[in-house]
Design a protein around this motif. Structure first.
Motif, PDB file in Angstrom:
ATOM      1  N   VAL A  58      45.331 -10.375  12.738  1.00  0.00           N
ATOM      2  CA  VAL A  58      46.480 -10.814  13.420  1.00  0.00           C
ATOM      3  C   VAL A  58      47.134 -12.190  12.706  1.00  0.00           C
ATOM      4  O   VAL A  58      46.221 -12.914  12.499  1.00  0.00           O
ATOM      5  CB  VAL A  58      46.325 -10.876  15.014  1.00  0.00           C
ATOM      6  N   THR A  59      48.227 -12.309  12.681  1.00  0.00           N
ATOM      7  CA  THR A  59      48.807 -13.619  12.406  1.00  0.00           C
ATOM      8  C   THR A  59      48.950 -14.390  13.533  1.00  0.00           C
ATOM      9  O   THR A  59      49.400 -14.068  14.709  1.00  0.00           O
ATOM     10  CB  THR A  59      50.249 -13.532  11.780  1.00  0.00           C
ATOM     11  N   VAL A  60      48.473 -15.881  13.263  1.00  0.00           N
ATOM     12  CA  VAL A  60      48.618 -16.935  14.432  1.00  0.00           C
ATOM     13  C   VAL A  60      49.518 -18.009  14.124  1.00  0.00           C
ATOM     14  O   VAL A  60      49.538 -18.405  13.041  1.00  0.00           O
ATOM     15  CB  VAL A  60      46.901 -17.232  14.736  1.00  0.00           C
ATOM     16  N   GLN A  72      50.151 -19.316  19.438  1.00  0.00           N
ATOM     17  CA  GLN A  72      50.870 -17.907  19.719  1.00  0.00           C
ATOM     18  C   GLN A  72      50.443 -16.957  18.643  1.00  0.00           C
ATOM     19  O   GLN A  72      50.220 -17.137  17.494  1.00  0.00           O
ATOM     20  CB  GLN A  72      52.281 -18.242  19.416  1.00  0.00           C
ATOM     21  N   THR A  73      50.121 -15.548  19.317  1.00  0.00           N
ATOM     22  CA  THR A  73      49.846 -14.585  18.263  1.00  0.00           C
ATOM     23  C   THR A  73      51.006 -14.093  18.022  1.00  0.00           C
ATOM     24  O   THR A  73      52.076 -13.592  18.687  1.00  0.00           O
ATOM     25  CB  THR A  73      48.942 -13.516  18.966  1.00  0.00           C
ATOM     26  N   VAL A  74      51.309 -13.508  16.792  1.00  0.00           N
ATOM     27  CA  VAL A  74      52.374 -12.967  16.027  1.00  0.00           C
ATOM     28  C   VAL A  74      51.943 -11.580  15.552  1.00  0.00           C
ATOM     29  O   VAL A  74      51.402 -11.419  14.275  1.00  0.00           O
ATOM     30  CB  VAL A  74      53.133 -13.749  14.891  1.00  0.00           C
ATOM     31  N   PRO A  75      52.019 -10.576  16.255  1.00  0.00           N
ATOM     32  CA  PRO A  75      51.113  -9.297  15.772  1.00  0.00           C
ATOM     33  C   PRO A  75      52.062  -8.510  14.664  1.00  0.00           C
ATOM     34  O   PRO A  75      53.469  -8.600  14.542  1.00  0.00           O
ATOM     35  CB  PRO A  75      51.091  -8.144  17.075  1.00  0.00           C
ATOM     36  N   SER A  76      51.410  -8.141  13.611  1.00  0.00           N
ATOM     37  CA  SER A  76      52.218  -7.612  12.409  1.00  0.00           C
ATOM     38  C   SER A  76      52.233  -5.883  12.894  1.00  0.00           C
ATOM     39  O   SER A  76      51.727  -5.554  13.908  1.00  0.00           O
ATOM     40  CB  SER A  76      51.302  -7.411  11.336  1.00  0.00           C
TER      41      SER A  76
END
Length: 165
Positions: A58-60, A72-76
Motif C-alpha cells: 500500500v502507498t503511504v 495517510q494510507t493511499v490504497p491502490s
C-alpha cells in the motif's frame, strides 16, 4: 548555504510499504532524517496506520509539519481488489507467486471504482469501473462468476447498467 528550514511548512513524503509490517529503517532514514524525524518512530507509526492492510502493498503518504509526521494510507486499485477478495493474510517470505482465484460481486467493483474515481482519468463512473475491471483481470479473479473482460464488454454494449454517481 541552503535556505533556513521553515517549521510551519508541510512536507509530503510518499512511499510504498507492506501493510502491518515494520518499514525498513534503512529505506526511511534518508527520507525522514533531514526533516529531523526518527526513522524507527516513523516506521512504528506507519505499521500502526497500515494494520488493516496486513500483507498487502500500500502507498503511504507522510505529512510532516513541525517535526511531527501524520500517516495517510493511499490504497491502490490492486490493493483494494485484493482486499475485496477477503483472502487470509499470508507470509510474504514463505508463500510466493500466489494465484488470486476469488470472485468479487459487481457491487464491490463499483464501490472500489467510487473510491478510485477522483484519482482516475475517467470522466464517468462507467470508465472508472472499467479501469477496476482491468485491475481485477490482471489480478486473476472473476466478477460475478465471469471474466472481468466479459463484464467490461457487457458494460460497453449497454447490457449492464452502471449508475451515474
Amino acid at each position: 548555504m541552503p535556505p533556513k528550514f521553515d517549521p510551519n511548512e508541510e512536507k509530503v513524503i510518499t512511499l510504498v510499504t507492506v501493510g502491518g509490517e515494520m518499514a525498513a529503517a534503512s529505506a526511511l532514514a534518508p527520507k525522514v532524517g533531514p526533516l529531523g524525524l526518527n526513522a524507527k518512530k516513523v516506521g512504528d507509526d506507519i505499521m500502526k496506520a497500515t494494520k488493516e492492510w496486513k500483507g498487502l502493498r500500500v502507498t503511504v503518504k507522510l505529512l510532516v509539519k513541525n517535526r511531527v509526521a501524520r500517516v495517510q494510507t493511499v490504497p491502490s486499485a490492486s490493493s483494494l481488489v485484493l482486499r475485496a477478495l477477503k483472502e487470509p493474510p499470508r507470509d510474504r517470505k514463505k508463500v510466493k507467486n500466489i494465484k488470486h482465484t476469488g470472485n468479487i460481486p459487481l457491487d464491490e467493483i463499483i464501490a472500489i471504482a467510487r473510491i478510485m474515481w477522483p484519482r482516475s482519468m475517467a470522466r464517468e463512473l462507467k470508465g472508472a469501473v472499467k479501469e477496476i475491471l482491468g485491475t481485477a483481470f490482471s489480478v486473476g479473479c472473476t466478477v460475478d462468476g465471469q471474466s472481468p473482460r466479459v463484464v467490461g464488454d457487457k458494460i460497453s454494449a449497454g447490457e449492464i447498467e452502471i449508475p451515474e454517481k
